[in-house]
Design a protein around this motif. Structure first.
Motif, PDB file in Angstrom:
ATOM      1  N   LYS A 150       9.960   4.221   1.342  1.00 40.36           N
ATOM      2  CA  LYS A 150      11.085   4.664   1.932  1.00 40.36           C
ATOM      3  C   LYS A 150      11.096   6.051   2.397  1.00 40.36           C
ATOM      4  N   VAL A 151      10.647   6.587   3.534  1.00 48.33           N
ATOM      5  CA  VAL A 151      10.433   7.868   3.922  1.00 48.33           C
ATOM      6  C   VAL A 151      10.704   7.987   5.365  1.00 48.33           C
ATOM      7  N   ASP A 152      10.850   9.209   5.993  1.00 46.00           N
ATOM      8  CA  ASP A 152      11.120   9.358   7.556  1.00 46.00           C
ATOM      9  C   ASP A 152      10.040   8.569   8.207  1.00 46.00           C
ATOM     10  N   MET A 153      10.353   7.624   9.127  1.00 47.96           N
ATOM     11  CA  MET A 153       9.504   7.034   9.966  1.00 47.96           C
ATOM     12  C   MET A 153       8.873   7.679  11.221  1.00 47.96           C
ATOM     13  N   PHE A 154       7.571   7.533  11.402  1.00 50.54           N
ATOM     14  CA  PHE A 154       7.021   8.116  12.455  1.00 50.54           C
ATOM     15  C   PHE A 154       6.974   7.187  13.479  1.00 50.54           C
ATOM     16  N   MET A 155       7.474   7.785  14.712  1.00 46.94           N
ATOM     17  CA  MET A 155       7.561   6.864  16.041  1.00 46.94           C
ATOM     18  C   MET A 155       7.069   7.704  17.324  1.00 46.94           C
ATOM     19  N   ILE A 156       6.363   6.650  18.068  1.00 44.62           N
ATOM     20  CA  ILE A 156       6.013   7.349  19.380  1.00 44.62           C
ATOM     21  C   ILE A 156       6.703   6.156  20.517  1.00 44.62           C
ATOM     22  N   ASP A 157       7.469   6.887  21.495  1.00 43.71           N
ATOM     23  CA  ASP A 157       8.097   6.060  22.371  1.00 43.71           C
ATOM     24  C   ASP A 157       8.848   4.978  21.848  1.00 43.71           C
ATOM     25  N   CYS A 217       1.149   2.974  13.774  1.00 42.96           N
ATOM     26  CA  CYS A 217       0.402   1.489  13.141  1.00 42.96           C
ATOM     27  C   CYS A 217      -0.577   1.983  12.459  1.00 42.96           C
ATOM     28  N   GLU A 218      -1.024   1.014  11.398  1.00 44.95           N
ATOM     29  CA  GLU A 218      -2.283   1.589  10.475  1.00 44.95           C
ATOM     30  C   GLU A 218      -3.498   1.661  11.489  1.00 44.95           C
ATOM     31  N   ARG A 219      -4.316   2.530  11.057  1.00 45.44           N
ATOM     32  CA  ARG A 219      -5.624   2.915  11.542  1.00 45.44           C
ATOM     33  C   ARG A 219      -6.589   2.944  10.053  1.00 45.44           C
ATOM     34  N   GLU A 220      -7.508   2.291   9.712  1.00 42.78           N
ATOM     35  CA  GLU A 220      -8.449   2.283   8.669  1.00 42.78           C
ATOM     36  C   GLU A 220      -7.795   2.485   7.496  1.00 42.78           C
ATOM     37  N   GLY A 221      -6.616   1.663   7.170  1.00 41.25           N
ATOM     38  CA  GLY A 221      -5.798   1.873   5.902  1.00 41.25           C
ATOM     39  C   GLY A 221      -4.811   3.006   5.790  1.00 41.25           C
ATOM     40  N   PHE A 222      -4.621   3.720   6.828  1.00 41.54           N
ATOM     41  CA  PHE A 222      -3.731   5.163   6.794  1.00 41.54           C
ATOM     42  C   PHE A 222      -2.576   4.905   7.827  1.00 41.54           C
ATOM     43  N   ILE A 223      -1.522   5.387   7.684  1.00 39.26           N
ATOM     44  CA  ILE A 223      -0.392   5.407   8.490  1.00 39.26           C
ATOM     45  C   ILE A 223       0.393   6.690   8.548  1.00 39.26           C
ATOM     46  N   ARG A 224       0.877   7.256   9.550  1.00 40.77           N
ATOM     47  CA  ARG A 224       1.571   8.546   9.682  1.00 40.77           C
ATOM     48  C   ARG A 224       2.945   8.265   9.262  1.00 40.77           C
ATOM     49  N   PHE A 225       3.600   9.332   8.590  1.00 38.93           N
ATOM     50  CA  PHE A 225       4.885   9.573   8.477  1.00 38.93           C
ATOM     51  C   PHE A 225       5.523  10.692   8.393  1.00 38.93           C
ATOM     52  N   LYS A 226       6.727  10.987   8.603  1.00 40.29           N
ATOM     53  CA  LYS A 226       7.498  12.276   8.904  1.00 40.29           C
ATOM     54  C   LYS A 226       8.039  12.773   7.767  1.00 40.29           C
ATOM     55  N   ASP A 276       2.243  19.736  12.828  1.00 42.75           N
ATOM     56  CA  ASP A 276       3.206  19.764  13.899  1.00 42.75           C
ATOM     57  C   ASP A 276       2.857  18.198  14.587  1.00 42.75           C
ATOM     58  N   ASN A 277       1.606  17.881  14.599  1.00 37.44           N
ATOM     59  CA  ASN A 277       1.248  16.590  15.021  1.00 37.44           C
ATOM     60  C   ASN A 277      -0.054  16.205  14.624  1.00 37.44           C
ATOM     61  N   LEU A 278      -0.390  14.883  14.405  1.00 39.74           N
ATOM     62  CA  LEU A 278      -1.511  14.310  13.779  1.00 39.74           C
ATOM     63  C   LEU A 278      -1.846  13.271  14.829  1.00 39.74           C
ATOM     64  N   SER A 279      -3.259  13.096  15.028  1.00 40.52           N
ATOM     65  CA  SER A 279      -3.835  11.767  15.816  1.00 40.52           C
ATOM     66  C   SER A 279      -3.880  10.799  14.746  1.00 40.52           C
ATOM     67  N   TYR A 305      13.209  14.465  25.902  1.00 40.65           N
ATOM     68  CA  TYR A 305      11.969  14.641  25.172  1.00 40.65           C
ATOM     69  C   TYR A 305      11.814  15.768  24.463  1.00 40.65           C
ATOM     70  N   THR A 306      10.979  15.841  23.394  1.00 38.72           N
ATOM     71  CA  THR A 306      10.453  17.237  22.583  1.00 38.72           C
ATOM     72  C   THR A 306       8.866  17.461  22.879  1.00 38.72           C
ATOM     73  N   LEU A 307       8.739  18.452  23.515  1.00 39.29           N
ATOM     74  CA  LEU A 307       7.378  18.891  24.013  1.00 39.29           C
ATOM     75  C   LEU A 307       6.865  20.118  22.911  1.00 39.29           C
ATOM     76  N   LEU A 308       5.509  19.703  22.555  1.00 38.59           N
ATOM     77  CA  LEU A 308       4.674  20.656  21.744  1.00 38.59           C
ATOM     78  C   LEU A 308       3.992  21.558  22.445  1.00 38.59           C
ATOM     79  N   THR A 309       4.035  22.843  22.227  1.00 40.27           N
ATOM     80  CA  THR A 309       3.033  23.821  23.269  1.00 40.27           C
ATOM     81  C   THR A 309       2.476  24.876  22.193  1.00 40.27           C
ATOM     82  N   GLY A 310       1.309  25.298  22.407  1.00 43.87           N
ATOM     83  CA  GLY A 310       0.593  26.163  21.871  1.00 43.87           C
ATOM     84  C   GLY A 310       0.183  25.603  20.514  1.00 43.87           C
ATOM     85  N   GLY A 311      -0.174  26.540  19.580  1.00 47.06           N
ATOM     86  CA  GLY A 311      -0.590  25.979  18.085  1.00 47.06           C
ATOM     87  C   GLY A 311      -2.059  25.744  18.008  1.00 47.06           C
TER      88      GLY A 311
END
Length: 353
Positions: free
Chosen positions: A87-94, A99-108, A129-132, A153-159
């Motif tokens: 139980k952590v903050d869930m990462f969501m897109i739209d 979704c899992e990729r290669e046994g890994f999944i993103r969280f917030k 700030d972001n992970l692919s 929406y929240t946009l990321l600029t720079g970095g």
């Protein structure tokens, strides 16, 4: 040393609704009475229907994001194959869970992102700030970006974007974020005195290492130039067509056909069109696309566990040719190619004939 407050990690094992074991086989989704459960490949129920249909998971491999309705209150968490709940903050897109990729999944954690492994342990702390998505044990990481609101929406600029591995080791300290032309599955750590390839891109990595990757567009152009170097005859064209070829007639109707059933007239038109692309003065450009066809019987192998097409590994290449008819009207012909083991195949085309 920096400390990261991630929130409470709650691990629950042995819920009576679930029948878990340390298995490596994939479990498949089934829906019953507006709830989602999972079965193994033999049809045995491994998880009774208990999740809401909000989840997009089609296959449960190692870890997934789920949601339950408990007394009209929604509870979401990450679930491992062993039955552990994280139980952590869930990462969501739209509004869609990751979704899992290669046994890994993103969280917030707040506004920052991290990565969990298949056991629900933290593989990358939430510092970016972001992970692919993970591809070939590699992923892009963005840090130092500025967040700006644009309506809802929240946009990321720079970095600064980096290429890291799933253990948070930095390979390349500065690289374009999620460059779709870079084939992460082709990474090479170059040795001293290496010879450069025309189809690879080269980057200076950490500790003076040099990493190179195949560039999909460069690779495609080299392949396309090789097959059109000499005039491509119509009797040669079938080998470069996908088995389920698609074309659009002037009335804009889709035509699906087997490549072995294409008539000689159309074969001539295809070969003429491809030969003309490489003539001097032809105005065309090449780009990546994701226009895969549902009639591709092997398409499921190119989707992740949530049904998203993995363009990073299975890119489509599109050629668009700018043309002018006798009336002076501008139009485009387009050709979509799909990557195969030994090059590319023409998957579909839209041409005015």
């Amino acid at each position: 040393m920096k400390k990261f407050i991630i929130g409470s990690l709650i691990f629950l094992i042995g819920n009576t609704t679930f029948t878990f074991a340390n298995e490596s086989n994939i479990w498949y989704r089934f829906d019953k009475k507006d709830l989602v459960g999972f079965k193994d490949s033999n049809g045995n129920i491994k998880i009774k229907p208990s999740f809401t249909q909000f989840i997009t998971v089609r296959k449960f491999d190692k870890i997934m994001a789920v949601m339950e309705d408990k007394n009209n209150k929604y509870e979401s968490y990450y679930l491992t194959k062993s039955g552990k709940k994280i139980k952590v903050d869930m990462f969501m897109i739209d509004n869609t869970f990751d979704c899992e990729r290669e046994g890994f999944i993103r969280f917030k954690s707040g506004a920052k992102l991290g990565l969990l492994n298949e056991n629900g342990d933290i593989s990358i702390p939430p510092i970016y700030d972001n992970l692919s998505n993970v591809n070939n044990n590699l992923l892009y990481a963005l840090e130092g970006a500025t967040r700006k609101k644009d309506g809802e929406y929240t946009l990321l600029t720079g970095g600064i974007s980096k290429l890291i591995d799933t253990k948070n080791n930095v390979l390349i300290e500065k690289i374009e974020y999620m460059d779709e032309n870079i084939n992460l599955y082709s990474i090479i750590e170059e040795k001293e005195g290496y010879q450069k390839s025309e189809i690879r891109d080269y980057f200076k990595g950490k500790n003076e290492k040099i990493y190179s990757f195949i560039n999909y567009e460069k690779e495609f152009k080299q392949w396309f130039d090789s097959i059109t170097k000499e005039e491509l005859k119509s009797n040669m064209i079938r080998q470069y067509l996908h088995r389920d070829f698609t074309y659009i007639k002037e009335d804009k109707n889709f035509i699906f056909t087997k490549k072995d059933k294409i008539n000689p007239k159309l074969l001539n038109q295809i070969s003429d069109a491809l030969n003309n692309i490489n003539h001097k003065g032809t105005d065309y450009f090449v780009s990546l696309a994701s226009s895969y066809r549902d009639n591709d019987k092997k398409i499921d192998k190119k989707l992740d566990n949530c049904g998203t097409y993995m363009i990073e590994k299975y890119p489509d290449i599109e050629i668009r040719v700018n043309l002018i008819n006798k009336k002076g009207e501008h139009y485009q012909n387009s050709y979509s190619f799909i990557k195969v083991k030994n090059g590319y195949q023409l998957l579909g085309m839209t041409i005015r004939i």
